[in-house]
Design a protein around this motif. Structure first.
Motif, PDB file in Angstrom:
ATOM      1  N   LEU A   1      45.293  63.529  88.778  1.00 21.50           N
ATOM      2  CA  LEU A   1      44.657  63.162  87.164  1.00 21.50           C
ATOM      3  C   LEU A   1      45.068  61.852  86.629  1.00 21.50           C
ATOM      4  CD1 LEU A   1      45.955  66.815  85.979  1.00 21.50           C
ATOM      5  CD2 LEU A   1      43.716  65.939  86.194  1.00 21.50           C
ATOM      6  N   GLY A   2      46.125  61.379  87.408  1.00 17.92           N
ATOM      7  CA  GLY A   2      46.590  60.003  87.015  1.00 17.92           C
ATOM      8  C   GLY A   2      45.503  58.936  87.262  1.00 17.92           C
ATOM      9  N   ARG A   3      44.822  59.118  88.454  1.00 16.59           N
ATOM     10  CA  ARG A   3      43.588  58.187  88.706  1.00 16.59           C
ATOM     11  C   ARG A   3      42.625  58.478  87.624  1.00 16.59           C
ATOM     12  NH1 ARG A   3      41.708  54.374  92.627  1.00 16.59           N
ATOM     13  NH2 ARG A   3      39.276  53.877  91.485  1.00 16.59           N
ATOM     14  N   TYR A   4      42.147  59.661  87.469  1.00 18.34           N
ATOM     15  CA  TYR A   4      41.226  60.251  86.441  1.00 18.34           C
ATOM     16  C   TYR A   4      41.613  59.336  85.144  1.00 18.34           C
ATOM     17  CZ  TYR A   4      39.896  63.781  89.516  1.00 18.34           C
ATOM     18  OH  TYR A   4      39.459  64.735  90.718  1.00 18.34           O
ATOM     19  N   PHE A   5      42.857  59.495  84.772  1.00 19.81           N
ATOM     20  CA  PHE A   5      43.185  58.799  83.451  1.00 19.81           C
ATOM     21  C   PHE A   5      43.033  57.512  83.380  1.00 19.81           C
ATOM     22  CE2 PHE A   5      46.388  57.681  80.347  1.00 19.81           C
ATOM     23  CZ  PHE A   5      46.440  58.663  79.375  1.00 19.81           C
ATOM     24  N   ILE A   6      43.428  56.759  84.469  1.00 20.48           N
ATOM     25  CA  ILE A   6      43.467  55.310  84.611  1.00 20.48           C
ATOM     26  C   ILE A   6      41.933  55.063  84.557  1.00 20.48           C
ATOM     27  CG2 ILE A   6      43.650  53.133  86.218  1.00 20.48           C
ATOM     28  CD1 ILE A   6      46.241  54.500  87.014  1.00 20.48           C
ATOM     29  N   ASN A   7      41.010  55.629  85.249  1.00 21.41           N
ATOM     30  CA  ASN A   7      39.516  55.446  85.070  1.00 21.41           C
ATOM     31  C   ASN A   7      38.933  55.515  83.752  1.00 21.41           C
ATOM     32  OD1 ASN A   7      39.091  55.106  87.776  1.00 21.41           O
ATOM     33  ND2 ASN A   7      38.408  57.091  88.286  1.00 21.41           N
ATOM     34  N   SER A   8      39.545  56.692  83.179  1.00 18.81           N
ATOM     35  CA  SER A   8      39.154  56.716  81.698  1.00 18.81           C
ATOM     36  C   SER A   8      39.546  55.625  80.746  1.00 18.81           C
ATOM     37  CB  SER A   8      39.594  58.340  81.060  1.00 18.81           C
ATOM     38  OG  SER A   8      38.718  59.136  81.629  1.00 18.81           O
ATOM     39  N   VAL A   9      40.841  55.204  80.871  1.00 18.84           N
ATOM     40  CA  VAL A   9      41.314  53.992  80.096  1.00 18.84           C
ATOM     41  C   VAL A   9      40.472  52.752  80.459  1.00 18.84           C
ATOM     42  CG1 VAL A   9      43.174  52.350  79.878  1.00 18.84           C
ATOM     43  CG2 VAL A   9      43.643  55.061  79.992  1.00 18.84           C
ATOM     44  N   ILE A  10      40.222  52.457  81.643  1.00 22.73           N
ATOM     45  CA  ILE A  10      39.399  51.226  81.979  1.00 22.73           C
ATOM     46  C   ILE A  10      37.897  51.455  81.360  1.00 22.73           C
ATOM     47  CG2 ILE A  10      38.201  50.119  83.926  1.00 22.73           C
ATOM     48  CD1 ILE A  10      40.634  50.619  85.570  1.00 22.73           C
ATOM     49  N   VAL A  11      37.358  52.576  81.524  1.00 21.61           N
ATOM     50  CA  VAL A  11      36.126  52.654  81.150  1.00 21.61           C
ATOM     51  C   VAL A  11      35.779  52.526  79.568  1.00 21.61           C
ATOM     52  CG1 VAL A  11      34.186  54.342  80.680  1.00 21.61           C
ATOM     53  CG2 VAL A  11      35.245  53.934  82.885  1.00 21.61           C
ATOM     54  N   THR A  12      37.072  53.348  79.158  1.00 17.64           N
ATOM     55  CA  THR A  12      37.235  53.329  77.399  1.00 17.64           C
ATOM     56  C   THR A  12      37.342  51.842  76.892  1.00 17.64           C
ATOM     57  OG1 THR A  12      37.854  55.515  77.371  1.00 17.64           O
ATOM     58  CG2 THR A  12      38.211  54.404  75.231  1.00 17.64           C
ATOM     59  N   VAL A  13      38.265  51.309  77.614  1.00 14.64           N
ATOM     60  CA  VAL A  13      38.915  50.052  76.917  1.00 14.64           C
ATOM     61  C   VAL A  13      37.636  48.996  77.027  1.00 14.64           C
ATOM     62  CG1 VAL A  13      40.301  47.988  77.107  1.00 14.64           C
ATOM     63  CG2 VAL A  13      41.157  50.447  77.154  1.00 14.64           C
TER      64      VAL A  13
ATOM     65  N   MET B   1      36.319  57.796  91.383  1.00 10.70           N
ATOM     66  CA  MET B   1      35.401  57.160  90.181  1.00 10.70           C
ATOM     67  C   MET B   1      35.586  58.244  89.085  1.00 10.70           C
ATOM     68  SD  MET B   1      35.112  54.185  90.800  1.00 10.70           S
ATOM     69  CE  MET B   1      34.340  53.942  89.436  1.00 10.70           C
ATOM     70  N   ARG B   2      35.873  59.363  89.131  1.00 10.05           N
ATOM     71  CA  ARG B   2      35.749  60.270  88.091  1.00 10.05           C
ATOM     72  C   ARG B   2      36.474  59.966  86.885  1.00 10.05           C
ATOM     73  NH1 ARG B   2      36.954  65.515  91.911  1.00 10.05           N
ATOM     74  NH2 ARG B   2      34.769  65.730  92.843  1.00 10.05           N
ATOM     75  N   THR B   3      36.163  60.095  85.629  1.00  2.00           N
ATOM     76  CA  THR B   3      36.727  59.951  84.600  1.00  2.00           C
ATOM     77  C   THR B   3      37.197  61.297  84.276  1.00  2.00           C
ATOM     78  OG1 THR B   3      34.819  60.704  83.137  1.00  2.00           O
ATOM     79  CG2 THR B   3      35.157  58.327  83.647  1.00  2.00           C
ATOM     80  N   LEU B   4      38.311  61.602  83.448  1.00  3.44           N
ATOM     81  CA  LEU B   4      39.009  62.652  83.020  1.00  3.44           C
ATOM     82  C   LEU B   4      38.041  64.026  82.813  1.00  3.44           C
ATOM     83  CD1 LEU B   4      42.196  61.940  80.742  1.00  3.44           C
ATOM     84  CD2 LEU B   4      42.213  62.741  83.017  1.00  3.44           C
ATOM     85  N   PRO B   5      37.324  64.011  81.727  1.00  2.43           N
ATOM     86  CA  PRO B   5      36.242  65.157  81.629  1.00  2.43           C
ATOM     87  C   PRO B   5      35.668  65.559  83.073  1.00  2.43           C
ATOM     88  CG  PRO B   5      35.913  63.737  79.837  1.00  2.43           C
ATOM     89  CD  PRO B   5      36.797  62.818  81.087  1.00  2.43           C
ATOM     90  N   VAL B   6      35.088  64.723  83.666  1.00  5.59           N
ATOM     91  CA  VAL B   6      34.363  65.116  84.920  1.00  5.59           C
ATOM     92  C   VAL B   6      35.395  65.552  85.914  1.00  5.59           C
ATOM     93  CG1 VAL B   6      33.192  64.262  86.738  1.00  5.59           C
ATOM     94  CG2 VAL B   6      32.667  63.303  84.422  1.00  5.59           C
ATOM     95  N   GLY B   7      36.626  64.823  85.920  1.00  8.18           N
ATOM     96  CA  GLY B   7      37.822  65.278  86.789  1.00  8.18           C
ATOM     97  C   GLY B   7      38.166  66.786  86.613  1.00  8.18           C
ATOM     98  N   LEU B   8      38.324  66.786  85.191  1.00  6.34           N
ATOM     99  CA  LEU B   8      38.738  68.112  84.656  1.00  6.34           C
ATOM    100  C   LEU B   8      37.915  69.430  85.090  1.00  6.34           C
ATOM    101  CD1 LEU B   8      40.936  69.280  83.054  1.00  6.34           C
ATOM    102  CD2 LEU B   8      39.596  69.114  81.049  1.00  6.34           C
ATOM    103  N   THR B   9      36.571  69.091  85.149  1.00  2.26           N
ATOM    104  CA  THR B   9      35.547  70.231  85.557  1.00  2.26           C
ATOM    105  C   THR B   9      35.756  70.587  86.959  1.00  2.26           C
ATOM    106  OG1 THR B   9      33.545  68.915  85.691  1.00  2.26           O
ATOM    107  CG2 THR B   9      33.822  69.995  83.833  1.00  2.26           C
ATOM    108  N   ALA B  10      35.776  69.447  87.847  1.00  6.28           N
ATOM    109  CA  ALA B  10      36.070  69.772  89.222  1.00  6.28           C
ATOM    110  C   ALA B  10      37.150  70.283  89.529  1.00  6.28           C
ATOM    111  CB  ALA B  10      36.101  68.222  89.936  1.00  6.28           C
ATOM    112  N   PHE B  11      38.484  69.915  88.646  1.00 11.28           N
ATOM    113  CA  PHE B  11      39.954  70.449  88.885  1.00 11.28           C
ATOM    114  C   PHE B  11      39.525  72.057  88.436  1.00 11.28           C
ATOM    115  CE2 PHE B  11      44.104  71.519  86.794  1.00 11.28           C
ATOM    116  CZ  PHE B  11      44.736  71.101  87.828  1.00 11.28           C
ATOM    117  N   ARG B  12      38.747  72.447  87.578  1.00  6.63           N
ATOM    118  CA  ARG B  12      38.938  73.708  86.988  1.00  6.63           C
ATOM    119  C   ARG B  12      38.084  74.786  88.286  1.00  6.63           C
ATOM    120  NH1 ARG B  12      37.752  78.378  85.587  1.00  6.63           N
ATOM    121  NH2 ARG B  12      36.148  78.651  86.959  1.00  6.63           N
TER     122      ARG B  12
END
Lengths: 296, 273
Positions: free
Chosen positions: B65-77, B219-230
């Motif tokens: 999740l940490g990695r997903y979080f960082i990806n999301s931050v990078i992409v968003t910023v 490379m996943r962002t948080l929402p994509v990672g979340l569905t995989a996590f589910r």
């Protein structure tokens, strides 16, 4: 004093426009054209990028495809389930908020929160709320003697679950727009109505409703277009499937399946253009009626 | 008298609605802090006892999740910053410069706003495949570096800034570039903040596009990672809710801090229609 347009000013403007234009041409304008051409591919070799024949076969296929019919039907049911309910509720809440109460900003914030949250994350939360045995919703319903409903696994209930989630999530957005519309109605109309001893109900039907019509119309169209494109909720709510026995298959989900899961690019493009057509007609309707009928 | 009476009703109705709005979040946070034996119980437990913070650590152990979080931050910023720059430049050209084809170009761009994003999906995927960008940050960021909606919004705002200001600046020997960045941009701050916030929220929550252009876990962002996590954790709801909280909370905090701009932006964009 403003410079006349010339070759020099055009070049200068192009310099300013270049960054945005490059992105928009490559990722917005070019794909609109390609997608249209792709929808006409009837005989092609994707790997070598050769098209042997163009035609309307993909559209004819959609016309006969049971799945696409199902997707269209489900999408319409979804739109009909969400939009009128959402508009009625949000207008009602906006009217309550537009009275002279304290904490108005506080309530507006609360209603708006769901709108800023990730659809995927909140859908997973709702998956848990919809849980048949331990979910919150069935627990509340049990107070009224309702026996547990299989919200997400019974094909009959999949669409209502999706609709509940969508209404809950979109309410705040509509409320904010309604509030803006309500605040544009001049106060003196209400004053005059009060002097004439018009009842609250009369004031609503004779002042608020007609003067709010541009806003109501705008919210309706935006909600209809948005609802036509529902996808994220379905993917997250039903764990990457379009609901039990495809009971929540919608148009965008259909496009996604054809494109991503079955690599049927041409059919998917055709389906995307059908969606475009629907949205386009709605937008024209908005522009047309928005100019003509609305207002007083 | 009648008004005073109904005021109570108004508060009651609004509070009831408000509770319905917040309940899912309360339920999410409550579940995310529960020991396993208090999750699947009837009637539900609202206050976990003891409060189990370790669910968050556990969720982060099970999935990156940490990695997903960082990806999301990078992409968003990056996509927000990029869009802001392209938007400011383009809005300036459309509102202040005279050039051939300006109105027709602007109309074409506005016309593209009617096209639903789903139409662009497939050709863009093909383009990115050809560029070799699939499963890279470029795919997540570059297609989103410009937005017609943002250009339109800012152009309208720029147009409302008096032209005399730019004449005065010219007389004082201020260059076009300096005028744009040091006078126009600060004056258009409300519109710019709105653009930034709407973009950041949209980018953080984006799902379909990141789902399609990412393959690897890294490379996943948080929402994509979340569905995989589910899919991975199945029905371990305390972990799922912990992960959902991590996705949802940053946006709620951002919203609460900058609420005024978001709500104003939405109402403004709404009234325009």
């Amino acid at each position: 004093m403003m410079q006349e347009k010339s070759l020099a000013t055009t070049l200068k403007a192009l310099l300013y426009l270049a960054p945005a234009l490059i992105i928009l041409v490559v990722f917005n304008i070019y794909p609109i054209i390609t997608s249209f051409l792709m929808s006409l591919y009837t005989d092609y070799d994707y790997y070598h990028d050769i098209v042997y024949r163009y035609g309307f076969d993909n559209f004819l296929f959609l016309l006969q495809d049971e799945d696409f019919h199902l997707a269209l039907r489900n999408t319409f049911i979804f739109v009909l389930g969400v939009v009128p309910a959402s508009i009625t509720l949000s207008l009602f809440i906006a009217l309550l908020l537009n009275t002279n109460i304290k904490l108005r900003g506080f309530f507006r914030t609360i209603y708006f929160i769901p709108f800023v949250t990730s659809v995927v994350a909140i859908s997973i939360v709702w998956r848990w709320i919809f849980h048949t045995e331990y979910g919150l919703l069935n627990y509340f319903l049990s107070w009224f003697g309702v026996s547990p409903i299989k919200w997400l696994t019974d094909p009959k209930w999949a669409m209502p679950s999706l609709i509940i989630l969508a209404i809950w999530k979109g309410l705040g957005y509509n409320i904010v727009i309604f509030l803006a519309g309500l605040q544009n109605i001049p106060e003196h109309y209400y004053l005059a109505a009060r002097i004439d001893r018009a009842s609250r109900w009369q004031r609503f039907w004779n002042i608020t409703w007609p003067l709010l019509s541009p806003t109501t119309f705008f919210v309706s169209i935006i909600s209809v277009i948005g609802s036509f494109k529902v996808f994220d909720e379905i993917y997250a709510l039903f764990d990457g499937r379009p609901g039990p026995v495809r009971s929540a298959l919608t148009v965008v989900y259909y496009i996604f399946e054809k494109f991503y899961r079955e690599q049927e690019y041409a059919v998917a493009s055709a389906a995307a253009y059908v969606l475009f057509l629907i949205v386009f007609i709605l937008t024209l309707l908005q522009l047309y009626i928005g100019k003509k009928r609305v207002h007083y | 008298m009648r008004d005073a009476l109904s005021k109570g009703t108004i508060y009651l109705l609004l509070s009831l609605g408000g509770i319905l709005m917040l309940l899912p979040f309360a339920w999410m946070i409550s579940t995310s802090l529960k020991p396993a034996n208090q999750v699947m119980v009837m009637p539900p437990v609202w206050i976990p006892h003891p409060i189990q913070w370790s669910n968050y650590a556990e969720a982060m152990r099970v999935a990156p999740l940490g990695r997903y979080f960082i990806n999301s931050v990078i992409v968003t910023v990056l996509s927000t910053a990029g869009e802001l720059i392209t938007t400011i430049l383009a809005a300036y050209a459309f509102s202040r410069l005279q050039f051939y084809g300006r109105d027709i170009l602007f109309s074409i761009l506005l016309g593209t706003m009617m096209v639903p994003g789903e139409v662009l999906l497939i050709p863009n995927f093909v383009t990115l495949t050809k560029l070799g960008w699939i499963d890279r940050y470029e795919a997540l960021i570059v297609p989103w570096l410009a937005s017609v909606f943002a250009i339109f919004l800012l152009r309208q705002h720029f147009l409302s800034i008096p032209k005399e200001l730019s004449y005065a600046a010219k007389v004082d020997g201020c260059s076009d570039g300096r005028f744009l960045w040091e006078i126009m941009v600060p004056l258009a701050k409300p519109a710019i903040v709105t653009i930034v916030l709407l973009k950041a929220i949209g980018s953080w929550n984006a799902f379909l596009w990141p789902l399609i252009v990412t393959n690897s876990k890294e490379m996943r962002t948080l929402p994509v990672g979340l569905t995989a996590f589910r899919t991975d954790v199945g029905t371990i709801y305390e972990l799922l809710m912990a992960a959902s909280t991590l996705v949802i909370l940053p946006m709620i905090i951002l919203f609460l801090i900058l609420e005024r701009y978001i709500v104003e932006g939405v109402s403004r964009a709404g009234i325009k229609g």
